[in-house]
Design an enzyme around this catalytic site. Structure first.
Site, PDB file in Angstrom:
ATOM      1  N   THR A 153     -13.428  18.966  41.146  1.00 31.62           N
ATOM      2  CA  THR A 153     -12.979  19.827  42.250  1.00 31.62           C
ATOM      3  C   THR A 153     -12.982  21.298  41.864  1.00 31.62           C
ATOM      4  O   THR A 153     -13.299  22.163  42.669  1.00 31.62           O
ATOM      5  CB  THR A 153     -11.547  19.409  42.676  1.00 31.62           C
ATOM      6  OG1 THR A 153     -11.581  18.049  43.074  1.00 31.62           O
ATOM      7  CG2 THR A 153     -11.025  20.244  43.810  1.00 31.62           C
ATOM      8  N   ASP A 157     -18.966  14.858  40.231  1.00 36.51           N
ATOM      9  CA  ASP A 157     -17.606  14.377  40.480  1.00 36.51           C
ATOM     10  C   ASP A 157     -17.278  13.469  39.287  1.00 36.51           C
ATOM     11  O   ASP A 157     -18.140  12.700  38.841  1.00 36.51           O
ATOM     12  CB  ASP A 157     -17.603  13.564  41.784  1.00 36.51           C
ATOM     13  CG  ASP A 157     -16.198  13.203  42.220  1.00 36.51           C
ATOM     14  OD1 ASP A 157     -15.778  13.675  43.284  1.00 36.51           O
ATOM     15  OD2 ASP A 157     -15.533  12.426  41.502  1.00 36.51           O
ATOM     16  N   SER A 158     -16.069  13.519  38.787  1.00 38.49           N
ATOM     17  CA  SER A 158     -15.792  12.777  37.545  1.00 38.49           C
ATOM     18  C   SER A 158     -15.818  11.267  37.744  1.00 38.49           C
ATOM     19  O   SER A 158     -15.834  10.513  36.774  1.00 38.49           O
ATOM     20  CB  SER A 158     -14.476  13.228  36.913  1.00 38.49           C
ATOM     21  OG  SER A 158     -13.375  12.718  37.608  1.00 38.49           O
ATOM     22  N   SER A 159     -15.852  10.799  38.993  1.00 37.82           N
ATOM     23  CA  SER A 159     -16.018   9.355  39.210  1.00 37.82           C
ATOM     24  C   SER A 159     -17.397   8.903  38.741  1.00 37.82           C
ATOM     25  O   SER A 159     -17.617   7.715  38.497  1.00 37.82           O
ATOM     26  CB  SER A 159     -15.859   9.017  40.693  1.00 37.82           C
ATOM     27  OG  SER A 159     -14.576   9.392  41.109  1.00 37.82           O
ATOM     28  N   THR A 177     -10.503  15.694  37.821  1.00 39.02           N
ATOM     29  CA  THR A 177      -9.240  15.128  37.333  1.00 39.02           C
ATOM     30  C   THR A 177      -9.249  13.601  37.310  1.00 39.02           C
ATOM     31  O   THR A 177      -8.532  12.986  36.532  1.00 39.02           O
ATOM     32  CB  THR A 177      -8.062  15.595  38.213  1.00 39.02           C
ATOM     33  OG1 THR A 177      -8.317  15.201  39.562  1.00 39.02           O
ATOM     34  CG2 THR A 177      -7.861  17.089  38.130  1.00 39.02           C
ATOM     35  N   ASP A 178     -10.075  12.993  38.177  1.00 37.43           N
ATOM     36  CA  ASP A 178      -9.997  11.537  38.336  1.00 37.43           C
ATOM     37  C   ASP A 178     -10.192  10.772  37.027  1.00 37.43           C
ATOM     38  O   ASP A 178      -9.479   9.807  36.755  1.00 37.43           O
ATOM     39  CB  ASP A 178     -11.015  11.049  39.385  1.00 37.43           C
ATOM     40  CG  ASP A 178     -10.637  11.490  40.791  1.00 37.43           C
ATOM     41  OD1 ASP A 178      -9.496  11.944  40.978  1.00 37.43           O
ATOM     42  OD2 ASP A 178     -11.485  11.393  41.694  1.00 37.43           O
ATOM     43  N   CYS A 232       3.601  -0.979  32.007  1.00 38.70           N
ATOM     44  CA  CYS A 232       4.576   0.116  32.158  1.00 38.70           C
ATOM     45  C   CYS A 232       3.964   1.403  31.616  1.00 38.70           C
ATOM     46  O   CYS A 232       3.212   1.382  30.651  1.00 38.70           O
ATOM     47  CB  CYS A 232       5.849  -0.165  31.374  1.00 38.70           C
ATOM     48  SG  CYS A 232       6.727  -1.620  31.923  1.00 38.70           S
TER      49      CYS A 232
HETATM   50  N1  ASP Z   1     -12.945  13.628  42.645  1.00 37.77           N
HETATM   51  C1  ASP Z   1     -12.660  14.795  41.836  1.00 37.77           C
HETATM   52  C2  ASP Z   1     -13.187  14.544  40.436  1.00 37.77           C
HETATM   53  O1  ASP Z   1     -12.561  13.871  39.682  1.00 37.77           O
HETATM   54  C3  ASP Z   1     -11.205  15.058  41.817  1.00 37.77           C
HETATM   55  C4  ASP Z   1     -10.781  16.269  41.033  1.00 37.77           C
HETATM   56  O2  ASP Z   1     -11.524  16.929  40.364  1.00 37.77           O
HETATM   57  O3  ASP Z   1      -9.579  16.595  41.114  1.00 37.77           O
HETATM   58  O4  ASP Z   1     -14.253  15.016  40.129  1.00 37.77           O
END
Ligand code: ASP
Length: 338
Positions: free
Chosen positions: A11, A55-57, A87-88, A276
């Site tokens: 992002t 995108d990190s996915s 972030t993902d 947990c």
């Molecule tokens: N879908 C985005 C990613 O991981 C989300 C992010 O960057 O916050 O590339």
């Protein structure tokens, strides 16, 4: 001070498509125009963009290899490294690099943002500029302040292989449940040097071999034998992260014991990781975990799933024919990095 900024995507590098409304990676010039501050301080920032930004996915182990190699190949020329990442899956990539880069003496700081860089309320600039400052920070003796792989997000610096993404909405997207934060950024950046790794007095080593023949098996009440069997008999399977309950507990059914025991006998490394977020696996504390011990399942103690999976991939890649060595190193404390 020289910092290499490795852009992988996420992002933080994205803009919104005017027609579809969906976010997609910006081109480098557009990104640079949003952060003129990057080139206006006495820290010299060089950009190394991945092509394409993703995108990190979509990030794969081959991308971890590219990131680690980017640090390794440029190690002598820079004081520190900042990796811009979605972030993902950031905690997976950052954990992987913490194991792939041995004897690190310079900072590798991962960061990203919850809102795209061009949006008015975006957390992108704050995260990026502070991450750069952290990567450039030195101790009084001239050594790097944070010579390890870390994640900086919303004012807090964490040890990379202790992090988990916890929130898809709030700016505080990450946490490190089983290790305290390494620094807090307010008006000043306060480092907790007693919790930060010390630089290693040895040449940097790159570990690039990764084995993807691993699986994540999460237990739940009602899980059936065919499901467990399908995972444990996956062709070429070498390692399994077994997500258990509480202090590392599992149903006491005989079929589960038999399936796990047979997998371990076939040479599959099975490690117990509690579902947990906080606390540690303690096999043997309850009767319901005795079967796991008997089957040859190892304890993952208080490691995160992200760190355990990536550490497993690395050790199985590095020592494909030495299962005892893999098991022995998996038992070493994760906060030590390796
Ligand atoms: N879908 C985005 C990613 O991981 C989300 C992010 O960057 O916050 O590339």
């Amino acid at each position: 001070m020289k910092i290499l900024l490795i852009l992988t995507g996420g992002t933080i590098t994205m803009v919104r498509n005017a027609t579809t409304g969906a976010l997609h990676p910006a081109d480098l010039e557009t990104f640079k125009a949003f952060v003129p501050e990057l080139f206006a301080s006495d820290i010299q920032v060089t950009m190394l963009p991945f092509s394409p930004l993703v995108d990190s996915s979509d990030v794969q182990p081959s991308d971890w290899q590219r990131m680690a190699r980017a640090v390794y190949d440029n190690y002598a020329d820079y004081d520190g490294f900042v990796v811009l990442h979605g972030t993902d899956t950031m905690s997976y990539s950052a954990s992987a690099l913490s194991f792939m880069l041995e004897n690190l003496g310079k900072p590798v700081v991962f960061t990203g943002s919850q809102l795209p860089v061009g949006v008015l309320r975006s957390d992108a600039k704050e995260n990026l500029l502070t991450a750069i400052e952290i990567a450039a920070a030195k101790r009084e003796n001239g050594e790097a302040m944070v010579p390890e792989v870390s994640v900086f997000f919303e004012g807090t610096l964490f040890r990379a292989n202790r992090t988990t993404k916890k929130n898809a909405e709030h700016f505080e997207a990450f946490d490190s449940y089983n290790y305290p934060s390494l620094a807090k950024a307010g008006v000043h950046i306060t480092y907790r040097t007693n919790l930060i790794a010390t630089p290693k007095n040895a040449p940097l080593r790159l570990h690039e071999q990764l084995c993807q023949n691993v699986a994540l098996l999460k237990l739940f009440p009602g899980i059936t034998e065919p499901v467990v069997e399908a995972i444990l008999t996956t062709p070429n399977l070498r390692g399994v992260v077994l997500e258990t309950y509480g202090a590392g507990n599992a149903p006491s059914s005989d079929w589960l014991y038999q399936q796990l025991h047979r997998a371990v006998e076939r040479g599959v490394v099975v490690v117990n990781k509690t579902q947990c977020s906080t606390g540690s696996v303690e096999m043997g504390k309850y009767e319901v975990s005795l079967n796991l011990l008997k089957a040859g399942v190892l304890s993952g103690f208080d490691i995160t799933t992200e760190a355990l999976l990536t550490k497993m991939m690395l050790l199985l890649g590095e020592f494909p024919n030495d299962i005892d060595k893999v098991k022995q190193l998996l038992q070493k404390h994760p906060s030590l990095g390796k």
